[in-house]
Design a protein around this motif. Structure first.
Motif, PDB file in Angstrom:
ATOM      1  N   VAL A 103      20.341 -45.236 -17.990  1.00 30.06           N
ATOM      2  CA  VAL A 103      20.956 -45.780 -16.603  1.00 30.06           C
ATOM      3  C   VAL A 103      19.824 -47.075 -16.515  1.00 30.06           C
ATOM      4  N   PRO A 104      20.184 -48.277 -16.917  1.00 33.07           N
ATOM      5  CA  PRO A 104      19.202 -49.390 -16.824  1.00 33.07           C
ATOM      6  C   PRO A 104      19.221 -49.815 -15.274  1.00 33.07           C
ATOM      7  N   TYR A 150      15.995 -49.360   0.053  1.00 29.67           N
ATOM      8  CA  TYR A 150      16.266 -48.087  -0.667  1.00 29.67           C
ATOM      9  C   TYR A 150      17.994 -47.991  -1.082  1.00 29.67           C
ATOM     10  N   HIS A 151      18.048 -47.611  -2.378  1.00 25.94           N
ATOM     11  CA  HIS A 151      19.561 -47.784  -3.051  1.00 25.94           C
ATOM     12  C   HIS A 151      19.804 -46.462  -3.442  1.00 25.94           C
ATOM     13  N   LEU A 152      20.644 -45.730  -3.136  1.00 21.88           N
ATOM     14  CA  LEU A 152      21.255 -44.631  -3.795  1.00 21.88           C
ATOM     15  C   LEU A 152      22.315 -45.032  -4.925  1.00 21.88           C
ATOM     16  N   ILE A 153      21.954 -44.627  -6.099  1.00 22.57           N
ATOM     17  CA  ILE A 153      22.528 -44.948  -7.327  1.00 22.57           C
ATOM     18  C   ILE A 153      23.186 -43.801  -8.100  1.00 22.57           C
ATOM     19  N   ASN A 154      24.289 -44.093  -8.708  1.00 25.56           N
ATOM     20  CA  ASN A 154      24.803 -42.941  -9.679  1.00 25.56           C
ATOM     21  C   ASN A 154      24.411 -43.165 -10.884  1.00 25.56           C
ATOM     22  N   LYS A 155      24.959 -42.558 -12.009  1.00 23.49           N
ATOM     23  CA  LYS A 155      24.355 -42.605 -13.294  1.00 23.49           C
ATOM     24  C   LYS A 155      24.816 -43.589 -14.310  1.00 23.49           C
ATOM     25  N   LYS A 156      25.498 -44.651 -13.463  1.00 23.73           N
ATOM     26  CA  LYS A 156      25.934 -45.899 -14.094  1.00 23.73           C
ATOM     27  C   LYS A 156      24.936 -47.055 -13.708  1.00 23.73           C
ATOM     28  N   GLU A 197      24.900 -47.964 -10.648  1.00 29.91           N
ATOM     29  CA  GLU A 197      25.602 -48.766  -9.636  1.00 29.91           C
ATOM     30  C   GLU A 197      25.109 -48.198  -8.206  1.00 29.91           C
ATOM     31  N   THR A 198      24.672 -49.185  -7.150  1.00 29.22           N
ATOM     32  CA  THR A 198      24.355 -48.727  -5.971  1.00 29.22           C
ATOM     33  C   THR A 198      25.578 -48.205  -5.137  1.00 29.22           C
ATOM     34  N   LEU A 199      25.633 -46.983  -4.515  1.00 33.90           N
ATOM     35  CA  LEU A 199      26.448 -46.663  -3.670  1.00 33.90           C
ATOM     36  C   LEU A 199      26.097 -46.712  -2.214  1.00 33.90           C
ATOM     37  N   TRP A 200      25.068 -46.977  -1.918  1.00 37.72           N
ATOM     38  CA  TRP A 200      24.623 -47.159  -0.522  1.00 37.72           C
ATOM     39  C   TRP A 200      23.318 -48.003  -0.686  1.00 37.72           C
TER      40      TRP A 200
END
Length: 76
Positions: free
Chosen positions: A25-26, A58-64, A66-69
């Motif tokens: 997850v870069p 603050y960023h909520l990220i996934n395992k790719k 990517e910012t989800l929020w």
């Protein structure tokens, strides 16, 4: 090593690594705080403002990675 693995990943300064040490997850942001562990496929990271490290988002990220929020800018 005192690296904390959660959800199969551990945070480093360049992103999240798997148990083999491969960055999976870069994180594209240059200045971020990486102590947040993954849980249920997501993690919260804090990205500092490049010019003022008292401010960030603050960023909520996934395992790719990517910012989800993301939050509005906040002062620390």
């Amino acid at each position: 090593s005192n690296t904390l693995f959660s959800d199969g990943l551990a945070a480093t300064i360049k992103g999240y690594i798997d148990e083999k040490g491969t960055i999976v997850v870069p994180i594209k942001h240059k200045i971020w705080r990486e102590e947040q562990a993954f849980a249920y496929g997501t993690a919260i990271i804090f990205v500092y403002d490049v010019e003022n490290q008292e401010i960030g988002v603050y960023h909520l990220i996934n395992k790719k990675g990517e910012t989800l929020w993301q939050s509005k800018k906040v002062n620390l």
